[in-house]
Write an enzyme that holds these catalytic residues in place. Structure first.
Site, PDB file in Angstrom:
ATOM      1  N   CYS A 100      83.261  38.138  16.234  1.00  0.00           N
ATOM      2  CA  CYS A 100      83.321  36.781  15.736  1.00  0.00           C
ATOM      3  C   CYS A 100      81.887  36.334  15.198  1.00  0.00           C
ATOM      4  CB  CYS A 100      83.696  36.042  17.042  1.00  0.00           C
ATOM      5  SG  CYS A 100      82.551  36.384  18.368  1.00  0.00           S
ATOM      6  N   GLU A 107      86.585  30.080  22.092  1.00  0.00           N
ATOM      7  CA  GLU A 107      85.619  30.437  21.060  1.00  0.00           C
ATOM      8  C   GLU A 107      86.625  31.214  20.012  1.00  0.00           C
ATOM      9  OE1 GLU A 107      84.670  32.877  18.664  1.00  0.00           O
ATOM     10  OE2 GLU A 107      83.872  34.146  20.303  1.00  0.00           O
TER      11      GLU A 107
END
Length: 504
Positions: A300, A263
């Protein structure tokens, strides 16, 4: 009572020294020395994980669930020490650390209850048809099976939820895979306390000690050794695009390539459709400012880009955002490196042609305030650098000249973790045009919300097309994340006594 780390690796139940030590760099409080990892220690941990797999990989779901519950309990038993050392190392406030610990604990318990149900195994059975013409069919049964030892790289921005006992580790253990964690050097003390909790749970449940190892510190050679060790069957990672891509390439270059579940990054654009901008623009701006600055923007899922139709409503939206952002106090960033990257990214955006700085940021060492920029749709489409993530409380308003340019920007996006649409009833037709575009761009689509805050649940998807993640068919959050560390195996014409327990 102050927690004092012992500063060692945990390898197959043994706390051991490394090749020298490195000093932690806390935001506050004392610095401690921690053992430095080596490829030799990686090899020892991987071999122990492989040995543990022969029992843990074939254990019952009931036993694995009990282990996950035990880890959660042991983490709670160390709550005070985790909050103390975690706050010192990261600079995060106690409330944030307590919330993240609760998320880590609850995630382990959710995964335990999920595997007990057994639905994730996707069991299938095609019964034999011996009399079928022109050819008979033999008995076929399928179930998902664990893949073997897994490597996990701890994240800098989540010392608990995405690190030692975080999502990747919990998912792999739930699947039946031993885990070797490469602890992040930004919070080695926090990693050690959590490793102690896992070690205590291993002992309580009577498991092979090789089911978990923690390796601290180390240079690039440790990460390379872990990603390319022949006994490692998959790698989980949360971090920068550059670091993740390097590990992805290492996994792909192996003699026997293995999946890399990274990720990596996202700008998480928001599209404010005209009626919503007209009726609620100021309120959306205030909400955006709160989401943009949450945790100093070190998420994020930080929604750093707002795309609006140019005009008086866009002016009002920007003014409200400025009013909400300007009073924001400086916040401590997680590491000196992240603060430096934020300053570098801010300066890169500020130097771009056609970009106006509206709110100026101050970034003094690890303390940062938000900044806000304004540009046009033409400039956005002409400058790919504007679409690169800046990790921190930075926002960019993109003013489009018409609806078609707004759609063109949507089509130009790289892969994202999230995309958000702000809309009212009068925006439905435009929303219908936008959704097919955005669902090709992101793993999670939102309407009238903000993406910061990722629910750990059955339906959550935290992933997306590259560069948001390296595997768009997977998620790193939620119960579906367990599937990353499983593979389907078909058993043809097997007697019941030889079938895996989950098929009997």
């Amino acid at each position: 009572m102050m927690f004092t780390p012992q500063g060692k690796h945990l390898v197959a139940g043994e706390w051991m020294e490394g090749a020298g030590t490195f000093a932690s760099d806390p935001a506050t409080g004392p610095s401690y020395h921690f053992a430095v990892g080596t490829p030799k220690i990686v090899d020892r941990a991987a071999k122990a994980g492989e040995e543990a797999f022969w029992s843990y990989g074939y254990s019952s779901r009931k036993d694995r669930a009990a282990f996950l519950y035990a880890i959660a309990d042991e983490i709670e038993a160390r709550a005070e020490a985790i909050t103390e050392i975690g706050s010192q190392e990261s600079g995060l406030p106690e409330a944030r650390l307590n919330g993240e610990r609760g998320r880590t604990r609850d995630q382990l318990r959710l995964f335990a209850s999920h595997i007990l149900k057994g639905d994730y195994l996707d069991r299938r059975h095609d019964e034999a048809l011996p009399d079928r013409q022109p050819l008979p069919r033999t008995d076929l049964q399928m179930v998902q099976r664990p893949i073997g030892p897994v490597a996990v790289f701890g994240a800098s921005n989540f010392p608990l939820a995405f690190s030692t006992a975080g999502g990747d580790t919990a998912a792999a253990l739930a699947a039946g895979c031993p885990v070797i964690v490469k602890g992040h050097s930004a919070h080695p003390g926090t990693s050690e306390v959590v490793a102690e909790a896992i070690a205590a749970a291993i002992e309580k449940c009577g498991l092979h000690p090789g089911v978990f190892s923690l390796i601290q510190g180390g240079k690039r050679d440790v990460g390379v050794a872990l990603a390319q060790h022949p006994l490692i069957n998959a790698v989980g990672f949360t971090g920068s695009l550059a670091g993740g891509r390097a590990l992805f390439d290492l996994c792909a270059q192996r003699d026997r390539p293995v999946p890399f579940f990274g990720e990596l990054g996202s700008i998480n654009p928001m599209f404010l459709l005209p009626k919503a901008l007209e009726g609620r623009g100021k309120d959306i701006a205030k909400g955006w400012a709160g989401s943009l600055t949450m945790g100093a923007g070190q998420f994020c899922t930080n929604p750093s880009i707002a795309i609006v139709l140019d005009g008086p409503d866009a002016d009002a939206f920007v003014s409200a955002a400025v009013q909400a952002l300007e009073p924001t106090d400086a916040q401590t960033m997680l590491t000196d490196g992240i603060a430096l990257a934020y300053r570098t990214g801010r300066d890169r955006i500020a130097a771009s042609v056609g970009v106006q700085e509206i709110v100026t940021s101050v970034c003094d060492m690890r303390n940062a305030t938000p900044c806000l920029f304004d540009t046009t749709g033409d400039e956005w489409l002409a400058n790919a650098e504007l679409g690169e993530e800046v990790f921190g409380p930075l926002g960019l308003v993109v003013r489009t000249r018409d609806i078609e340019q707004m759609l063109a920007i949507a089509r130009s996006l790289d892969g994202q973790l999230t995309c958000t649409i702000h809309m009212d009833d009068g925006d439905t037709e435009l929303g219908r045009r936008m959704v097919p575009v955005l669902e090709r761009k992101a793993g999670r689509l939102l309407v009238n919300g903000f993406p910061t805050g990722v629910e750990v649940s059955d339906a959550m998807v935290h992933g997306g097309p590259y560069p948001a993640s390296t595997n768009f068919g997977a998620t790193s959050v939620g119960t579906m994340s367990i599937r990353r560390f499983l593979r389907p195996v078909c058993y043809q014409n097997f007697p019941g006594a030889l079938l895996p327990e989950d098929l009997r």
